[in-house]
Enzyme design. Structure first.
Site, PDB file in Angstrom:
ATOM      1  N   SER A 201      49.909  83.669  63.383  1.00 26.89           N
ATOM      2  CA  SER A 201      50.163  82.242  63.229  1.00 26.89           C
ATOM      3  C   SER A 201      51.659  81.974  63.428  1.00 26.89           C
ATOM      4  O   SER A 201      52.209  82.329  64.472  1.00 26.89           O
ATOM      5  CB  SER A 201      49.662  81.759  61.864  1.00 26.89           C
ATOM      6  OG  SER A 201      49.684  80.356  61.773  1.00 26.89           O
ATOM      7  N   ASP A 422      39.377  79.959  66.752  1.00 31.06           N
ATOM      8  CA  ASP A 422      40.453  79.553  65.846  1.00 31.06           C
ATOM      9  C   ASP A 422      40.450  78.034  65.677  1.00 31.06           C
ATOM     10  O   ASP A 422      40.662  77.300  66.637  1.00 31.06           O
ATOM     11  CB  ASP A 422      41.800  80.014  66.414  1.00 31.06           C
ATOM     12  CG  ASP A 422      42.935  79.926  65.401  1.00 31.06           C
ATOM     13  OD1 ASP A 422      42.918  78.994  64.569  1.00 31.06           O
ATOM     14  OD2 ASP A 422      43.836  80.765  65.452  1.00 31.06           O
ATOM     15  N   HIS A 461      41.088  81.836  62.519  1.00 39.36           N
ATOM     16  CA  HIS A 461      42.542  81.927  62.425  1.00 39.36           C
ATOM     17  C   HIS A 461      42.965  83.208  61.703  1.00 39.36           C
ATOM     18  O   HIS A 461      42.665  83.403  60.533  1.00 39.36           O
ATOM     19  CB  HIS A 461      43.092  80.709  61.692  1.00 39.36           C
ATOM     20  CG  HIS A 461      44.571  80.599  61.764  1.00 39.36           C
ATOM     21  ND1 HIS A 461      45.251  80.489  62.955  1.00 39.36           N
ATOM     22  CD2 HIS A 461      45.525  80.604  60.794  1.00 39.36           C
ATOM     23  CE1 HIS A 461      46.541  80.405  62.720  1.00 39.36           C
ATOM     24  NE2 HIS A 461      46.744  80.491  61.415  1.00 39.36           N
TER      25      HIS A 461
END
Length: 537
Positions: A201, A422, A461
């Site tokens: 991320s 995601d 994610h």
């Protein structure tokens, strides 16, 4: 008296770490509790060692004022930890944590953060420590609530705090790396044999910034679900809410679920396996208008609903109705819309939107520079203007330079990966960056020697939020074999693990891009041994 000095380049300045009076463990001597206590006397220019303590309890508890998105809250614990020396450092406004296992594997692993990086990444450090790595993390200068909403970007007078933003963008991670390596060398009496970094991320963006700006910091880097080109990404993360605002149509969650289920039903079998996962996003085609008139538990799907869904999938564009030039990628088919398009019943009894905290903070503090800014005041014109202003104002947050020549020449290896489901960061951003690297670095074969991409179908994610399929949980192992033995990974093993028992219940290979995992046609479809990596399904 023992005195040792280590030199490292820090933004063009030589960093000297002095250990006057601090005895280091010899190469043949295991570090002890006394060695750890001695680290409190370590002298680091422009920095202070605030504590150095041995932890033999096997447990770490997040202290008050720490924690953050994906990390947990104060009082949460991580267990199963080996005995280690916990060294806490402040360097200016930046906090750095260094954990040094008493039984060390000779390697160092820097770890990245998430969101606006609020606090030390204790969870990632715990995983690295369990694997025997010396490890370090940084809060990038804002361990408190400012790191949650991004308000640290504003100085007290309401202007952008450029030094703080620079720390957040790239400098704090580099300082953490230099300082962490020096502390590690002091403690063990020898430098790490290999330097690694892993982030996902925002940590994935930090990973790319390291490879691009400081190519000799690390021998190997894992960059996952990368927040590459963050100014465009942060603006995109408000897009689903803005589309609903503009259409006067804040959709209830069950309508989003209906669209999600319909597109999965249509595109699930493209890989010849029916498992509720879209494996071939590029081949998936779906017209949301086919659901107009369908009844759901929260009402009939309308033409406006279908138009909203199309624009969310398509991504930000310059036109008032989702037409015009594309500004950034949209959410992938099959994603869980409840994150970027979350709605709830407001005080007036009507549905309203609740943006992701990163998106709302980006517009409030970074773009409008007004804590009272209301995102619902946006129009097509102001959304586009602020989108462009963000790109023009914060180039240091892009981390999308495809020229990795210096990293390659240093011998560095880059493992990129992302989940194709995601719901927070479109996987197309990571794919687009890798393709630009391939173009800049001389084509697929030359790039493959030092940088590889892995796309995980059905994975959300950072292998967490939105994951519905086996995920590649071990990325550092394959990277270390590549760096240390020259064995480039052809695939990553993705698994589903039953948490109570720790047993693997499903597995699947995640193949090096552009190869895909193709079912052999026989055997259990939840067993990786029945798949091969191939060009096409």
């Amino acid at each position: 008296m023992v005195k040792k000095t280590w030199l490292a380049a820090l933004c063009g300045v030589v960093l000297t770490v002095s250990l006057a009076g601090v005895p280091a463990a010899s190469a043949a001597e295991a570090p002890s509790a006394q060695h750890c206590a001695d680290m409190a006397r370590l002298h680091i220019p422009d920095a202070t060692v605030t504590s150095a303590t041995v932890n033999t309890s096997g447990v770490f508890t997040i202290p008050p004022g720490q924690g953050g998105p994906g990390e947990g809250s104060p009082g949460d614990t991580f267990d199963g930890l080996p005995a280690y020396c916990d060294v806490e450092i402040t360097q200016g406004r930046v906090g750095i944590g260094v954990w040094l296992p008493l039984d060390w594997n000779g390697r160092f692993e820097g770890v990245g953060g998430g969101g606006f990086v609020s606090g030390i990444s204790w969870r990632a450090m715990s995983a690295a420590l369990r694997a025997g790595y010396a490890t370090a993390s940084t809060d990038t200068g804002h361990p408190d609530a400012q790191g949650y909403d991004g308000s640290f970007a504003l100085a007290a007078d309401g202007t952008l705090d450029r030094p703080v933003i620079e720390d957040f963008a790239y400098l704090a991670v580099h300082r953490m790396t230099v300082t962490g390596k020096a502390v590690t060398t002091s403690f063990y009496g020898r430098a790490p044999r290999y330097m690694y970094f892993e982030g996902c991320s925002m940590g994935g963006r930090q990973a790319l910034a390291e490879a691009q700006r400081y190519p000799s910091d690390y021998d190997g880097i894992v960059a996952g679900s990368t927040a590459v080109d963050f100014p465009r990404l942060a603006a995109m993360q408000l897009w689903p809410q803005f589309v609903m605002l503009r259409a006067h149509d804040f959709m209830p969650s069950c309508k989003f679920t209906a669209f999600q289920q319909a597109v999965i039903a249509k595109c699930d079998g493209l890989d010849k396996v029916r498992d509720g996962v879209i494996a071939d996003l590029a081949a998936c085609r779906f017209d949301p208008r086919t659901l107009i008139g369908r009844s759901t538990d929260c009402g009939v799907i309308t033409a406006t609903d279908a138009a909203v869904m199309r624009q969310i999938w398509d991504g930000p564009r310059t036109g008032a109705h989702g037409q015009g030039r594309r500004l950034w990628y949209g959410s992938p088919y099959g994603f869980d819309a409840s994150f970027l398009a979350h709605t709830y019943v407001g005080g007036d009894g009507r549905l309203t939107g609740y943006p992701l905290y990163i998106a709302s903070g980006w517009y409030r503090y970074w773009l409008a520079r007004d804590p009272d800014f209301d995102w619902k005041s946006l129009t097509t014109r102001t959304y586009l203007r602020m989108f462009r202003e963000g790109v023009a104002t914060f180039p240091t947050l892009e981390s999308d330079d495809p020229d990795l020549t210096a990293f390659r020449d240093h011998g560095g290896k880059l493992l990129l990966w992302t989940g194709l489901a995601d719901p927070l960061i479109p996987p197309q951003g990571t794919i687009g960056y890798y393709r630009s690297v391939v173009h800049r670095m001389g084509g697929p074969k030359r790039t493959d020697r030092f940088a590889r991409l892995f796309l995980a179908p059905g994975v959300g994610h950072c292998a967490g939020t939105g994951t519905v399929a086996p995920a590649p949980l071990d990325r550092m192992g394959p990277l270390a074999r590549w760096v240390e033995h020259g064995t480039a990974p052809a695939s990553l093993l993705a698994t589903t693990v039953d948490e109570p028992t720790g047993q693997v219940t499903a597995s699947r290979p995640v193949c090096v891009y552009p190869l895909v995992a193709r079912y052999d046609g026989t055997g259990d479809t939840e067993d990786a041994r029945n798949f091969t990596c191939a060009r096409r399904y």
